[in-house]
Structures are given as C-alpha cells and as structure tokens.
Design an enzyme around this catalytic site. Structure first.
Site, PDB file in Angstrom:
ATOM      1  N   CYS A  75      -3.792   7.427   3.258  1.00 24.20           N
ATOM      2  CA  CYS A  75      -4.419   5.946   2.668  1.00 24.20           C
ATOM      3  C   CYS A  75      -4.008   4.913   3.550  1.00 24.20           C
ATOM      4  O   CYS A  75      -2.790   4.592   3.740  1.00 24.20           O
ATOM      5  CB  CYS A  75      -4.439   5.870   1.203  1.00 24.20           C
ATOM      6  SG  CYS A  75      -5.051   4.273   0.719  1.00 24.20           S
ATOM      7  N   THR A  76      -4.911   4.240   4.287  1.00 21.93           N
ATOM      8  CA  THR A  76      -4.455   3.328   5.133  1.00 21.93           C
ATOM      9  C   THR A  76      -3.890   1.798   4.386  1.00 21.93           C
ATOM     10  O   THR A  76      -3.309   1.224   5.165  1.00 21.93           O
ATOM     11  CB  THR A  76      -5.625   2.762   6.102  1.00 21.93           C
ATOM     12  OG1 THR A  76      -6.818   2.306   5.177  1.00 21.93           O
ATOM     13  CG2 THR A  76      -6.077   3.995   7.048  1.00 21.93           C
ATOM     14  N   HIS A  77      -4.350   1.988   3.028  1.00 22.99           N
ATOM     15  CA  HIS A  77      -3.132   0.807   2.579  1.00 22.99           C
ATOM     16  C   HIS A  77      -1.666   1.096   2.378  1.00 22.99           C
ATOM     17  O   HIS A  77      -1.028   0.083   2.087  1.00 22.99           O
ATOM     18  CB  HIS A  77      -3.870   0.574   1.018  1.00 22.99           C
ATOM     19  CG  HIS A  77      -5.142  -0.097   0.888  1.00 22.99           C
ATOM     20  ND1 HIS A  77      -6.404   0.189   1.665  1.00 22.99           N
ATOM     21  CD2 HIS A  77      -5.268  -1.382   0.329  1.00 22.99           C
ATOM     22  CE1 HIS A  77      -7.178  -0.761   1.222  1.00 22.99           C
ATOM     23  NE2 HIS A  77      -6.754  -1.655   0.681  1.00 22.99           N
TER      24      HIS A  77
ATOM     25  N   TYR B 206     -12.294   1.530  -3.223  1.00 22.83           N
ATOM     26  CA  TYR B 206     -13.298   2.647  -3.078  1.00 22.83           C
ATOM     27  C   TYR B 206     -12.703   4.006  -3.856  1.00 22.83           C
ATOM     28  O   TYR B 206     -13.439   4.904  -4.079  1.00 22.83           O
ATOM     29  CB  TYR B 206     -13.828   3.054  -1.748  1.00 22.83           C
ATOM     30  CG  TYR B 206     -14.437   1.990  -0.891  1.00 22.83           C
ATOM     31  CD1 TYR B 206     -14.802   0.836  -1.482  1.00 22.83           C
ATOM     32  CD2 TYR B 206     -15.110   2.194   0.292  1.00 22.83           C
ATOM     33  CE1 TYR B 206     -15.786   0.006  -0.780  1.00 22.83           C
ATOM     34  CE2 TYR B 206     -15.907   1.459   0.930  1.00 22.83           C
ATOM     35  CZ  TYR B 206     -16.235   0.472   0.398  1.00 22.83           C
ATOM     36  OH  TYR B 206     -16.889  -0.541   1.136  1.00 22.83           O
ATOM     37  N   GLY B 207     -11.448   3.962  -3.857  1.00 25.61           N
ATOM     38  CA  GLY B 207     -10.817   5.425  -4.164  1.00 25.61           C
ATOM     39  C   GLY B 207     -11.240   6.010  -5.412  1.00 25.61           C
ATOM     40  O   GLY B 207     -11.350   7.373  -5.608  1.00 25.61           O
TER      41      GLY B 207
ATOM     42  N   CYS C  77     -10.503   4.094   7.005  1.00 27.01           N
ATOM     43  CA  CYS C  77     -10.018   4.291   5.449  1.00 27.01           C
ATOM     44  C   CYS C  77     -10.523   5.891   5.444  1.00 27.01           C
ATOM     45  O   CYS C  77     -11.391   6.366   5.624  1.00 27.01           O
ATOM     46  CB  CYS C  77     -11.274   3.437   4.834  1.00 27.01           C
ATOM     47  SG  CYS C  77     -11.596   3.770   2.944  1.00 27.01           S
ATOM     48  N   ASN C  78      -9.481   6.255   4.730  1.00 30.31           N
ATOM     49  CA  ASN C  78      -9.525   8.042   4.364  1.00 30.31           C
ATOM     50  C   ASN C  78     -10.550   8.162   3.166  1.00 30.31           C
ATOM     51  O   ASN C  78     -11.128   9.088   3.426  1.00 30.31           O
ATOM     52  CB  ASN C  78      -8.220   8.220   3.676  1.00 30.31           C
ATOM     53  CG  ASN C  78      -6.964   8.084   4.570  1.00 30.31           C
ATOM     54  OD1 ASN C  78      -6.717   9.233   5.391  1.00 30.31           O
ATOM     55  ND2 ASN C  78      -6.257   6.996   4.824  1.00 30.31           N
ATOM     56  N   THR C  79     -10.918   7.198   2.324  1.00 29.62           N
ATOM     57  CA  THR C  79     -11.581   7.603   1.197  1.00 29.62           C
ATOM     58  C   THR C  79     -13.160   7.688   1.916  1.00 29.62           C
ATOM     59  O   THR C  79     -13.865   8.295   1.694  1.00 29.62           O
ATOM     60  CB  THR C  79     -11.747   6.506   0.166  1.00 29.62           C
ATOM     61  OG1 THR C  79     -10.335   6.511  -0.245  1.00 29.62           O
ATOM     62  CG2 THR C  79     -12.631   6.813  -0.986  1.00 29.62           C
TER      63      THR C  79
ATOM     64  N   GLU D 186      -3.781  -4.633  -2.873  1.00 31.31           N
ATOM     65  CA  GLU D 186      -5.114  -5.688  -2.719  1.00 31.31           C
ATOM     66  C   GLU D 186      -4.711  -7.065  -3.511  1.00 31.31           C
ATOM     67  O   GLU D 186      -5.098  -7.963  -3.239  1.00 31.31           O
ATOM     68  CB  GLU D 186      -6.273  -4.962  -3.397  1.00 31.31           C
ATOM     69  CG  GLU D 186      -6.842  -4.121  -2.285  1.00 31.31           C
ATOM     70  CD  GLU D 186      -7.485  -4.796  -0.983  1.00 31.31           C
ATOM     71  OE1 GLU D 186      -8.111  -5.545  -1.103  1.00 31.31           O
ATOM     72  OE2 GLU D 186      -7.359  -4.033   0.008  1.00 31.31           O
TER      73      GLU D 186
ATOM     74  N   ASP E 270     -12.666  -1.031   6.745  1.00 30.34           N
ATOM     75  CA  ASP E 270     -11.916  -0.348   5.500  1.00 30.34           C
ATOM     76  C   ASP E 270     -12.519  -1.313   4.472  1.00 30.34           C
ATOM     77  O   ASP E 270     -13.291  -2.053   4.280  1.00 30.34           O
ATOM     78  CB  ASP E 270     -10.433  -0.723   5.828  1.00 30.34           C
ATOM     79  CG  ASP E 270      -9.590   0.013   4.356  1.00 30.34           C
ATOM     80  OD1 ASP E 270      -9.710   0.987   4.055  1.00 30.34           O
ATOM     81  OD2 ASP E 270      -8.780  -0.850   3.994  1.00 30.34           O
ATOM     82  N   SER E 271     -12.201  -0.507   3.134  1.00 32.72           N
ATOM     83  CA  SER E 271     -12.366  -1.094   1.905  1.00 32.72           C
ATOM     84  C   SER E 271     -12.130  -2.509   1.921  1.00 32.72           C
ATOM     85  O   SER E 271     -12.225  -3.382   0.961  1.00 32.72           O
ATOM     86  CB  SER E 271     -12.322  -0.093   0.654  1.00 32.72           C
ATOM     87  OG  SER E 271     -11.024  -0.024   0.758  1.00 32.72           O
TER      88      SER E 271
HETATM   89  N1  DGL Z   1      -7.616   1.931   2.710  1.00 31.60           N
HETATM   90  C1  DGL Z   1      -8.428   3.193   1.979  1.00 31.60           C
HETATM   91  C2  DGL Z   1      -8.127   4.464   2.149  1.00 31.60           C
HETATM   92  O1  DGL Z   1      -7.473   4.791   3.328  1.00 31.60           O
HETATM   93  C3  DGL Z   1      -8.185   2.816   0.561  1.00 31.60           C
HETATM   94  C4  DGL Z   1      -9.404   3.071  -0.366  1.00 31.60           C
HETATM   95  C5  DGL Z   1      -9.729   2.417  -1.559  1.00 31.60           C
HETATM   96  O2  DGL Z   1     -10.296   1.304  -1.541  1.00 31.60           O
HETATM   97  O3  DGL Z   1      -9.100   2.920  -2.553  1.00 31.60           O
HETATM   98  O4  DGL Z   1      -8.460   5.512   1.322  1.00 31.60           O
END
Ligand code: DGL
Length: 276
Positions: A195-197, A44-45, A75-77, A161, A12-13
């Site tokens: 989004c996994t966050h 990353y978004g 990570c979805n992104t 974060e 993940d990011s």
């Molecule tokens: N956990 C990432 C996701 O699922 C976060 C992306 C990011 O870093 O913005 O998209």
C-alpha cells in the site's frame, strides 16, 4: 497550458502515491508530472470493486483530459480492483494509444530473488488483500515455490490520512498487524508494503518488524520499472513532455492538502482543487 504539455499522471486515493511520485521524480526528473489525490473520497481500501473501479476510472479520465498519455495508478487498491478493467474495457474505447500502469506487477518481479525461505508476507488494505492480486501475481512467476501470507491493515491508511502516524495508536495497530502476520507464518523473510500509504508509517513498522526480515518498499521499485518501461516503449516516451514541471490536484481542500503533501514529497506543493 502549451499544446505539447503531455505530463505523466500519477494517481492515488490520497497522499500515499506521493511516496511513489517522490521516487519517480528522483529517477526521472526531466518529465512533466500531474499528481491527483482523491483525498475527499479516501480511503478506497474498504470499498467495493465497483466503487473503486468507478472512482479510479473518473480520475484516469480527468488526467487524460489534461493531456496525460500515460497514467500510473500509484495505489495498490486501484491497481488490484480497477487496472485490468480500465486496460481491457475503457482504453480500447477511449484511446488505445494511451497507457495506464499499476504498482503490483513491478513490486513482485524480483521477489523470487529476495526470499531465501520462500515465505513472503504482504501488508495491504482489505481491498488489496481480498482481491488476492499479490498471491496470484507471485504465483504466475514463481508457481508454488513461494508461499504468500497476507494481512489486511484497515487502520493504517486512516492513520496516515489523518496525520496520526506518530502517536501510540499508530504503534498499537502497526504492532498488532505485524504480529498477526508473523503468527500466521513465522518463516516469512520478505515483507512487501503493499500500500503506497505505508511508507509514511515506516518508523513504527521498522520498530516491530523482526530484524532479519527484508522490507520491500514500492517507491524505488516502481520508479525503476517506469524508467525501464519508457526505454522499452520509445513511442510512449516520445509523447511524454519533458519540461520538468509538477502540478498537484486534490479533490479535498487545498488548505488541507498542501502542508501535508509538501511534507511527504519533501518540497513545496501548490495544489488545485478539482471535482471528479
Ligand atoms: N494508497 C492506497 C493503496 O496503495 C491506499 C488505499 C486506500 O485508500 O485505502 O492501496
């Protein structure tokens, strides 16, 4: 490391993928896992397609170099912007027998069973929303029967974060984005946390989500889908080593990463700093 050390990589990011890893470990504790958080370059978004692809490719190659035969983009992104190119262009050149899987496809598979109104909401990063991955994937399995409305929540990942999930600012942004989503489509009865966050903002999300709306969290769904995948693909399953070990890598300082990662995972995390 032993020769037969072939862990499952989870990328993940930042911290968000730990919400996926936690569920995966609960369902499949016997495997070895390496988690990689690119905390130094998160989020990353809001980054371009090319940058997300390049960062994700570097992370996947790092995990491959450490023995992973299978990597989950938690990570979805990254799943939205990098997965397909990695699968189609990089894997055939690097090693066609390795696998990289994402989180978007498993997250939508049961949506047609869940929604009664046929109106589904997606909360995600700007990158995920602009990629249109969720509407496109849902359209593939349900056609026009399901209407998908998206809301980009660019402040949510930085709140997580930066450990600002339980202050009034978090409440403000969560409320704002959920209100926007339901203003766009009041008939939504199912919302995907894309989004996994976002599970780390769950108390605020639950506070502002209408009571009768079903909230889809990805952790248990991705874990179930991985378990199913490993049963359907014995050739991959037998390559994944099963000594129950966990290893954590971060591109940020270990001092920053460990306490929060331990909190999110619910067990002590000893991390190593790496460069990508
Ligand atoms: N956990 C990432 C996701 O699922 C976060 C992306 C990011 O870093 O913005 O998209």
């Amino acid at each position: 490391m032993k020769d037969n050390y072939q862990p499952i990589g989870v990328f993940d990011s930042g911290y968000g993928g730990l919400t996926i890893l936690k569920s995966i470990i609960e369902q499949l504790p016997q495997y070895d896992y390496i988690y990689l958080g690119d905390n130094a370059r998160t989020p990353y978004g809001s980054r371009s397609f090319d940058v997300v692809y390049e960062y994700t490719r570097q992370a996947v190659m790092k995990l491959f170099s450490m023995g992973c035969q299978l990597v989950i983009l938690a990570c979805n992104t990254a799943s939205a912007k990098a997965l397909r190119t990695i699968q189609q262009n990089d894997l055939p050149l690097f090693d066609p027998s390795r696998r990289v899987l994402g989180v978007i496809r498993p997250s939508i598979e049961k949506i047609p069973q869940y929604t009664k109104t046929g109106h589904v909401g997606v909360l995600g990063t700007t990158g995920t929303v602009l990629s249109n991955s969720y509407p496109l994937e849902i359209n593939k399995i349900a056609g026009d029967r399901i209407i998908v409305t998206q809301e980009a929540c660019p402040m949510w990942v930085p709140l997580v974060e930066n450990d600002e999930t339980s202050n009034p600012a978090a409440d403000y942004f969560v409320r704002k984005n959920i209100t926007n989503l339901f203003n766009k489509d009041p008939e939504i009865d199912t919302v995907i946390l894309g989004c996994t966050h976002y599970p780390l903002l769950l108390p605020a999300i639950i506070k502002y989500l209408p009571d009768d709306v079903l909230l889809i969290e990805q952790g248990p769904i991705v874990a179930e889908s991985l378990a199913d995948y490993l049963v359907r693909h014995p050739e991959i399953n037998q390559k994944c080593s099963k000594a129950g070990s966990r290893r954590f890598l971060t591109t940020e300082s270990v001092q920053n990463f460990e306490p929060r990662a331990s909190m999110f995972l619910g067990s002590p995390v000893n991390a190593e700093k790496i460069h990508l």
